[in-house]
Design a protein around this motif. Structure first.
Motif, mmCIF file in Angstrom:
data_model
loop_
_atom_site.group_PDB
_atom_site.id
_atom_site.type_symbol
_atom_site.label_atom_id
_atom_site.label_comp_id
_atom_site.label_asym_id
_atom_site.label_seq_id
_atom_site.Cartn_x
_atom_site.Cartn_y
_atom_site.Cartn_z
ATOM 1 N N UNK A 32 0.736 -1.224 -0.177
ATOM 2 C CA UNK A 32 0.182 0.088 0.080
ATOM 3 C C UNK A 32 0.927 1.075 -0.072
ATOM 4 N N UNK A 33 2.199 0.987 0.385
ATOM 5 C CA UNK A 33 2.988 2.261 0.393
ATOM 6 C C UNK A 33 3.636 2.503 -0.848
ATOM 7 N N UNK A 34 3.509 1.861 -1.763
ATOM 8 C CA UNK A 34 4.230 1.974 -3.049
ATOM 9 C C UNK A 34 3.482 3.032 -3.873
ATOM 10 N N UNK A 35 4.189 3.423 -5.059
ATOM 11 C CA UNK A 35 3.700 4.678 -5.830
ATOM 12 C C UNK A 35 2.531 3.819 -6.675
ATOM 13 N N UNK A 36 1.951 4.746 -7.609
ATOM 14 C CA UNK A 36 0.966 4.232 -8.540
ATOM 15 C C UNK A 36 1.511 3.290 -9.347
ATOM 16 N N UNK A 37 0.483 2.479 -10.048
ATOM 17 C CA UNK A 37 0.732 1.597 -11.005
ATOM 18 C C UNK A 37 0.680 2.398 -12.373
ATOM 19 N N UNK A 38 1.869 2.474 -13.338
ATOM 20 C CA UNK A 38 1.769 3.151 -14.333
ATOM 21 C C UNK A 38 1.393 2.363 -15.608
ATOM 22 N N UNK A 39 0.616 3.037 -16.268
ATOM 23 C CA UNK A 39 0.085 2.386 -17.407
ATOM 24 C C UNK A 39 0.323 3.421 -18.541
ATOM 25 N N UNK A 40 1.066 2.754 -19.756
ATOM 26 C CA UNK A 40 1.600 3.606 -20.706
ATOM 27 C C UNK A 40 0.222 3.868 -21.634
ATOM 28 N N UNK A 41 0.005 5.119 -22.262
ATOM 29 C CA UNK A 41 -1.192 5.293 -23.224
ATOM 30 C C UNK A 41 -0.526 5.926 -24.374
ATOM 31 N N UNK A 42 -0.577 5.220 -25.531
ATOM 32 C CA UNK A 42 0.147 5.760 -26.918
ATOM 33 C C UNK A 42 -0.861 6.052 -27.789
ATOM 34 N N UNK A 43 -1.236 7.345 -28.163
ATOM 35 C CA UNK A 43 -2.465 7.427 -28.928
ATOM 36 C C UNK A 43 -1.997 8.913 -29.732
ATOM 37 N N UNK A 44 -2.754 9.149 -30.815
ATOM 38 C CA UNK A 44 -2.688 10.439 -31.967
ATOM 39 C C UNK A 44 -3.228 11.635 -31.031
ATOM 40 N N UNK A 45 -2.420 12.640 -30.767
ATOM 41 C CA UNK A 45 -3.245 13.796 -29.914
ATOM 42 C C UNK A 45 -2.866 14.902 -30.891
ATOM 43 N N UNK A 46 -2.213 14.827 -31.856
ATOM 44 C CA UNK A 46 -2.301 15.849 -33.135
ATOM 45 C C UNK A 46 -1.782 15.262 -34.123
ATOM 46 N N UNK A 47 -2.061 15.858 -35.095
ATOM 47 C CA UNK A 47 -2.078 15.101 -36.610
ATOM 48 C C UNK A 47 -3.405 14.914 -37.119
ATOM 49 N N UNK A 48 -3.549 14.190 -38.216
ATOM 50 C CA UNK A 48 -4.863 13.708 -38.710
ATOM 51 C C UNK A 48 -5.860 12.816 -37.996
ATOM 52 N N UNK A 49 -5.529 12.071 -37.011
ATOM 53 C CA UNK A 49 -6.307 11.297 -36.073
ATOM 54 C C UNK A 49 -6.319 11.974 -34.565
ATOM 55 N N UNK A 50 -6.048 13.255 -34.408
ATOM 56 C CA UNK A 50 -5.856 13.759 -33.106
ATOM 57 C C UNK A 50 -7.443 13.749 -32.441
ATOM 58 N N UNK A 51 -8.510 13.972 -33.354
ATOM 59 C CA UNK A 51 -9.579 14.044 -32.554
ATOM 60 C C UNK A 51 -9.946 12.704 -31.849
ATOM 61 N N UNK A 52 -9.762 11.521 -32.742
ATOM 62 C CA UNK A 52 -10.161 10.189 -32.292
ATOM 63 C C UNK A 52 -9.370 9.685 -30.924
ATOM 64 N N UNK A 53 -7.834 10.246 -31.059
ATOM 65 C CA UNK A 53 -6.978 9.801 -30.107
ATOM 66 C C UNK A 53 -7.529 10.524 -28.850
ATOM 67 N N UNK A 54 -7.701 11.818 -28.857
ATOM 68 C CA UNK A 54 -8.068 12.595 -27.717
ATOM 69 C C UNK A 54 -9.409 12.073 -27.053
ATOM 70 N N UNK A 55 -10.406 11.589 -28.000
ATOM 71 C CA UNK A 55 -11.754 10.909 -27.429
ATOM 72 C C UNK A 55 -11.121 9.644 -26.615
ATOM 73 N N UNK A 56 -10.309 8.765 -26.982
ATOM 74 C CA UNK A 56 -9.820 7.660 -26.394
ATOM 75 C C UNK A 56 -9.179 7.964 -25.180
ATOM 76 N N UNK A 57 -8.359 8.903 -25.245
ATOM 77 C CA UNK A 57 -7.525 9.069 -23.888
ATOM 78 C C UNK A 57 -8.548 9.659 -22.756
ATOM 79 N N UNK A 58 -9.608 10.653 -23.261
ATOM 80 C CA UNK A 58 -10.413 10.973 -22.076
ATOM 81 C C UNK A 58 -11.489 9.827 -21.627
ATOM 82 N N UNK A 59 -11.431 9.035 -22.599
ATOM 83 C CA UNK A 59 -12.412 7.793 -22.034
ATOM 84 C C UNK A 59 -11.407 6.771 -20.992
ATOM 85 N N UNK A 60 -10.364 6.769 -21.434
ATOM 86 C CA UNK A 60 -9.282 6.195 -20.552
ATOM 87 C C UNK A 60 -9.327 6.882 -19.188
#
Length: 394
Positions: A32-60
């Motif tokens: 319980x004293x350990x730090x948070x469990x880190x989960x990597x999130x690799x998504x398009x937040x800029x470029x042609x797919x930015x809108x979709x990647x941002x939606x996915x991140x907000x759901x996450x």
């Protein structure tokens, strides 16, 4: 951060698996004293797919907040380490390497587009780190022999299989294609072509367009002159909008069906207006009809939480993948009883709960001994009518 309001019904088998996980398999797992469990999130937040990647991140983020409000996983909070792959395959691979080596994330979610995910996959094997694939639909992702891949979105072959019983009901005779010229689009055209021919439907033209193309008039002129009754399209929402407007301007009036599940019908309605009327779309989530989804209470909770955060309803058709993706990863960590990558990878095979678009459990796909995991979500056909999403009677 504000804690979301939780419905009692949300303390489901998933929540119980996270909060009542059995004793840790590693010394660090339940500290319980350990730090948070880190989960990597690799998504398009800029470029042609930015809108979709941002939606996915907000759901996450909604999933992470919900899980943490219920006590986290193994007695620890989870922390999303979010990186922008810039809608670029080379950048996606570099982001994956950074998340693994610098950020020390033992598991990732990504990378939205098929070309992005395929670029990441060698890094998963090199560093023996699992990744939950939330959106990509290229068949190659789960058939090339990468045992670190676990996908909850349907490959185009599975989507075609789900669509097969509808083919006769809507009267397809001959189909042309126009698809984005990448692994996603070309793979969809190939998989749907095979299914259609097996059903006795003729296949004509297969036109392609570059990812950033703005003018598709040359391809559309060919399609207008074809004797096909239907055009199937695989593209992201911005290009779909352009296509519908250009089709309307050309007077191209044929049945239109989009594939890939990544399109956003509400966004299309907002951007394309009347040009989208009558179009049909294969999708993997029914936020317009929560009672018809596999888990109505969870669907209602997610949609209400999405709205509370000030996000437009249109985003839920993509954001739910980020939500289910993080919940899937959290259950794998809980079942592993460990934050070690190898233990999490093994535990993905034990994941089993009802996501927003069906049961999430992984079947083996690919060469023996090197199988990837593939879940089988529900697939639906919806139609846009007078600016509304409706379900056609089949």
């Amino acid at each position: 951060m504000r804690k979301p309001t939780l419905y009692p019904a949300m303390m489901s088998s998933l929540a119980l698996a996270l909060t009542l996980a059995s004793g840790p398999a590693r010394a660090d797992a339940g500290a319980s004293g350990a730090g948070p469990i880190r989960i990597g999130v690799n998504e398009p937040l800029t470029g042609p797919f930015a809108a979709s990647g941002t939606y996915v991140v907000n759901g996450a983020k909604i999933a992470a907040d919900e899980i943490n409000a219920q006590g986290g996983v193994l007695g620890r909070k989870i922390e999303l380490v979010i990186e922008d792959n810039k809608s670029n395959p080379t950048e996606a691979a570099a982001v994956a390497e950074k998340l693994i080596t610098s950020d020390k994330t033992p598991v990732m979610m990504g990378a939205w587009g098929s070309s992005l995910t395929l670029a990441v996959m060698p890094k998963l094997a090199d560093y023996e780190t699992p990744m939950l694939v939330e959106t990509s639909s290229s068949g190659k992702i789960t058939t090339t022999g990468n045992p670190y891949v676990f996908r909850i979105s349907p490959p185009s072959a599975l989507e075609a299989e789900a669509f097969a019983p509808m083919v006769g009901k809507i009267g397809l005779k001959k189909v042309d294609f126009i698809v984005i010229n990448n692994d996603w689009g070309r793979g969809a055209a190939a998989d749907f072509t095979k299914m259609l021919k097996d059903k006795g439907v003729a296949v004509g033209l297969v036109e392609t367009m570059d990812q950033g193309a703005q003018d598709m008039s040359a391809q559309l002129s060919k399609l207008k002159g074809s004797d096909a009754d239907t055009i199937m399209i695989t593209a992201a929402v911005d290009q779909l909008t352009l296509l519908f407007k250009q089709m309307s301007a050309l007077g191209l009036k044929k049945r239109i069906i989009t594939t890939g599940g990544s399109q956003n019908p509400d966004q299309i309605i907002a951007q394309a207006g009347g040009a989208a009327d009558g179009t049909l779309h294969l999708t993997t989530f029914l936020p317009w009809y929560p009672d018809r989804t596999p888990n109505p209470k969870a669907t209602t909770y997610f949609i209400e939480e999405w709205k509370k955060r000030g996000f437009q309803f249109a985003g839920v058709t993509e954001s739910f993948r980020g939500y289910d993706g993080i919940r899937t990863i959290a259950q794998a960590i809980a079942k592993a009883g460990s934050t070690e990558a190898a233990q999490i990878k093994a535990a993905f095979w034990a994941v089993d709960f009802t996501g927003l678009n069906g049961q999430i459990r992984f079947a083996k796909s690919g060469p023996a001994g090197r199988e990837s995991g593939q879940s089988k979500p529900d697939v639906y056909l919806i139609r846009i009518e007078s600016g509304r999403v409706v379900m056609p009677e089949l």
